[in-house]
Motif scaffolding. Structure first.
Motif, PDB file in Angstrom:
ATOM      1  N   SER A   1      43.157  40.175  78.014  1.00  0.00           N
ATOM      2  CA  SER A   1      44.060  40.255  76.793  1.00  0.00           C
ATOM      3  C   SER A   1      43.311  39.642  75.682  1.00  0.00           C
ATOM      4  O   SER A   1      42.503  38.859  75.955  1.00  0.00           O
ATOM      5  N   LEU A   2      43.787  39.914  74.512  1.00  0.00           N
ATOM      6  CA  LEU A   2      43.517  39.290  73.206  1.00  0.00           C
ATOM      7  C   LEU A   2      44.889  38.952  72.664  1.00  0.00           C
ATOM      8  O   LEU A   2      45.701  39.840  72.403  1.00  0.00           O
ATOM      9  N   HIS A   3      44.818  37.474  72.329  1.00  0.00           N
ATOM     10  CA  HIS A   3      46.430  37.107  71.772  1.00  0.00           C
ATOM     11  C   HIS A   3      46.169  36.551  70.389  1.00  0.00           C
ATOM     12  O   HIS A   3      45.160  36.062  70.078  1.00  0.00           O
ATOM     13  N   CYS A   4      46.762  37.265  69.337  1.00  0.00           N
ATOM     14  CA  CYS A   4      46.634  37.205  68.063  1.00  0.00           C
ATOM     15  C   CYS A   4      47.770  36.306  67.412  1.00  0.00           C
ATOM     16  O   CYS A   4      48.890  36.692  67.673  1.00  0.00           O
ATOM     17  N   GLY A   5      47.348  35.429  66.728  1.00  0.00           N
ATOM     18  CA  GLY A   5      48.243  34.623  65.914  1.00  0.00           C
ATOM     19  C   GLY A   5      47.882  34.297  64.502  1.00  0.00           C
ATOM     20  O   GLY A   5      46.907  34.824  63.942  1.00  0.00           O
ATOM     21  N   SER A   6      48.673  33.643  63.702  1.00  0.00           N
ATOM     22  CA  SER A   6      48.466  33.534  62.342  1.00  0.00           C
ATOM     23  C   SER A   6      49.467  32.271  61.807  1.00  0.00           C
ATOM     24  O   SER A   6      50.525  32.040  62.224  1.00  0.00           O
ATOM     25  N   PHE A   7      49.005  31.709  60.684  1.00  0.00           N
ATOM     26  CA  PHE A   7      49.753  30.597  59.945  1.00  0.00           C
ATOM     27  C   PHE A   7      50.355  31.233  58.923  1.00  0.00           C
ATOM     28  O   PHE A   7      51.425  30.638  58.067  1.00  0.00           O
ATOM     29  N   SER A   8      50.279  32.657  58.582  1.00  0.00           N
ATOM     30  CA  SER A   8      50.731  33.437  57.323  1.00  0.00           C
ATOM     31  C   SER A   8      52.252  33.219  57.348  1.00  0.00           C
ATOM     32  O   SER A   8      52.930  33.280  56.182  1.00  0.00           O
ATOM     33  N   LYS A   9      53.121  33.412  58.509  1.00  0.00           N
ATOM     34  CA  LYS A   9      54.394  33.503  58.651  1.00  0.00           C
ATOM     35  C   LYS A   9      55.013  32.237  58.817  1.00  0.00           C
ATOM     36  O   LYS A   9      56.204  32.056  58.307  1.00  0.00           O
ATOM     37  N   SER A  10      54.262  31.154  59.588  1.00  0.00           N
ATOM     38  CA  SER A  10      55.041  29.857  59.748  1.00  0.00           C
ATOM     39  C   SER A  10      54.616  28.804  58.706  1.00  0.00           C
ATOM     40  O   SER A  10      55.261  27.826  58.870  1.00  0.00           O
ATOM     41  N   LEU A  11      53.577  29.050  58.139  1.00  0.00           N
ATOM     42  CA  LEU A  11      52.933  28.098  57.049  1.00  0.00           C
ATOM     43  C   LEU A  11      52.900  28.544  55.570  1.00  0.00           C
ATOM     44  O   LEU A  11      53.839  28.317  55.009  1.00  0.00           O
ATOM     45  N   VAL A  12      51.714  28.903  55.329  1.00  0.00           N
ATOM     46  CA  VAL A  12      51.602  29.533  53.871  1.00  0.00           C
ATOM     47  C   VAL A  12      50.857  30.898  54.058  1.00  0.00           C
ATOM     48  O   VAL A  12      49.737  30.935  54.696  1.00  0.00           O
ATOM     49  N   ALA A  13      51.669  31.820  53.424  1.00  0.00           N
ATOM     50  CA  ALA A  13      50.933  33.140  53.495  1.00  0.00           C
ATOM     51  C   ALA A  13      49.820  33.264  52.868  1.00  0.00           C
ATOM     52  O   ALA A  13      48.765  34.129  53.468  1.00  0.00           O
ATOM     53  N   GLY A  14      49.589  32.792  51.728  1.00  0.00           N
ATOM     54  CA  GLY A  14      48.278  33.023  50.822  1.00  0.00           C
ATOM     55  C   GLY A  14      47.060  32.431  51.572  1.00  0.00           C
ATOM     56  O   GLY A  14      45.864  32.699  50.879  1.00  0.00           O
ATOM     57  N   PHE A  15      47.050  31.384  52.358  1.00  0.00           N
ATOM     58  CA  PHE A  15      45.855  31.049  53.073  1.00  0.00           C
ATOM     59  C   PHE A  15      45.126  32.077  53.763  1.00  0.00           C
ATOM     60  O   PHE A  15      43.756  31.974  54.111  1.00  0.00           O
ATOM     61  N   ARG A  16      45.847  32.818  54.305  1.00  0.00           N
ATOM     62  CA  ARG A  16      45.342  33.885  55.123  1.00  0.00           C
ATOM     63  C   ARG A  16      44.327  33.540  56.344  1.00  0.00           C
ATOM     64  O   ARG A  16      43.146  34.073  56.430  1.00  0.00           O
TER      65      ARG A  16
END
Length: 479
Positions: free
Chosen positions: A305-320
């Protein structure tokens, strides 16, 4: 399964078994709180879910009753359980829709991002300013894939807190979740391969399939019953599938979270057929309740598997800033990133590593979850108050989206165009599918404060829905 889900399931079983008859009044919130031993908020969530699913209805100043049509709940039709859709062509349509909702004067019900005012921007920018003063020229040149070790280590620790063992060496930092998802798909497929997507699904999956020249099989998903695992089993048995791109937590646009039992079934199914799971888990931090749901990858012993996450929805969208826990595919993902974006912003990586080393992130998450839960409840109540009774509002206890089913005669794309003239955006169902099964659906973002502007927008929405459903009565209705 969370407590509110257990209670909702129990009441559904009781209604199906005839314990509660059509039209019969259910115990009040306080009575149910006393009987179940659960909190008032837990019981309220359960009733909201049941009402959103059409099992019960609320009557002002009276209480909750078994809905007259509870036995006719919408379920996926057998003939539509899956579709071999082949090549996908969605980019132009999605681009046109997204362009229209970037106007700051428009009520952003169609936006994919949470209210930016919920971001702890000042804290994160202070961390960014601090690392900007400390960073050296050598460091700017030394952040090729997989990315900053301190940031990867911080992310690995968050996996460990959720009961999932992931090594920092398995993690690759990316420019947002969409890059991690695209790199993941590219790492395990070649043009012409078949992949499974949900229907409806996040439009980024449709764009990625189109971009990479892949063929797609769509498997029906439902706000109440989630993805049709029986249909998925049929697909895996009949088609050579290379990968499944799925959202198992707070699915976009439907909102459901797979139960632990279904995640185990999914994992076993994919392991049996040696199919890679690409898990889009960008909303996993925005759960309601006490316990963070695990990803399906936690139940895959072979970790295919490859598990993908992000801080864009939970922290700051613009940091990408996103990542992929790529497991056995980490080296391939790193090579692909090196040939595309080369690396992710070094100052942003350092700033996030510094920010995550404090307690600020968990404190922020507790606050944003509480706020989103409150706003979602207010939005749900407002929609129930103003929208026509034959409009179905699917409530999910996580995230910040509601999935709305309109009467069959109402075209959500046309409604979208009309509402834009009134400076209100919605996300029509056609954005999330390649077929025509969701012409009368739309997604609404409820993360923003609910004030008079939002209520007026809902009232306008209601008026236009009625007009589109009954065009012959337009003059009489608008008098």
């Amino acid at each position: 399964m969370a407590k509110f889900e257990e209670l909702a399931a129990t009441i559904r079983q009781q209604i199906t078994a005839g314990v509660w008859q059509v039209g019969e009044k259910l115990p009040s919130l306080r009575e149910q709180t006393f009987q179940s031993g659960m909190s008032l908020m837990t019981v309220m969530h359960s009733y909201q879910i049941l009402e959103g699913q059409g099992w019960i209805i609320s009557r002002p100043q009276s209480g909750y009753y078994v809905a007259p049509k509870a036995e006719f709940l919408s379920v996926p039709k057998a003939q539509n359980r899956m579709a071999h859709i082949g090549k996908v062509d969605m980019n132009a349509y999605i681009f046109d829709i997204l362009q229209t909702i970037s106007d700051p004067d428009i009520v952003p019900f169609g936006s994919a991002f949470p209210d930016p005012s919920l971001s702890p921007l000042s804290q994160v920018t202070r961390a960014l300013a601090a690392v900007a003063r400390e960073i050296t020229t050598a460091e700017l040149l030394d952040y090729l894939p997989p990315g900053n070790f301190s940031l990867r280590s911080a992310i690995a620790k968050r996996y460990a807190q959720a009961g999932v063992n992931v090594s920092p060496d398995e993690i690759v930092i990316t420019a947002g979740a969409l890059e991690s998802l695209n790199l993941s798909l590219q790492a395990v497929t070649k043009p012409g391969d078949w992949v499974v997507i949900e229907d409806p699904c996040f439009y980024g999956a449709l764009q990625a399939v189109e971009k990479l020249g892949l063929n797609a099989v769509s498997v029906t998903s439902d706000p109440q019953s989630s993805i049709d695992l029986a249909a998925l089993a049929d697909v895996l048995a009949s088609t050579e599938i290379k990968a499944c791109w799925l959202m198992t937590n707070s699915q976009n646009p439907l909102g459901y979270t797979l139960s632990i039992e279904k995640k185990r079934q999914l994992a076993a199914m994919l392991e049996q057929h040696n199919v890679v799971l690409i898990e889009d888990d960008v909303y996993s931090e925005l759960y309601f309740g006490q316990e963070k749901p695990k990803p399906a990858m936690a139940y895959m012993p072979q970790r295919n598997s490859l598990h993908c996450g992000s801080f864009s929805k939970s922290l700051v969208a613009g940091f990408r800033i996103g990542w992929v826990a790529a497991g056995n595919y980490a080296e391939e993902v790193k090579k692909l990133q090196l040939m595309s974006t080369l690396s992710t912003s070094v100052p942003m990586q350092l700033a996030l590593a510094k920010y995550l080393s404090t307690q600020n992130y968990d404190r922020h998450l507790r606050g944003i979850r509480k706020t989103l839960e409150q706003r979602k409840n207010l939005a749900w109540q407002c929609l129930k108050k103003h929208l026509p009774e034959n409009v179905i509002i699917n409530y999910s206890a996580s995230g910040y989206f509601l999935w709305i089913e309109l009467p069959a005669a109402v075209d959500a794309s046309r409604l979208c165009a009309i509402m834009l003239d009134h400076h209100v955006s919605i996300a029509p169902g056609n954005m999330f599918t390649t077929g025509g099964d969701y012409n009368n659906y739309f997604r609404i973002n409820v993360s923003y404060p609910w004030n008079s502007r939002e209520e007026e927008a809902v009232m306008r929405l209601s008026s236009e829905i009625r007009r589109l459903e009954n065009p012959e009565n337009i003059f009489g209705y608008n008098k």
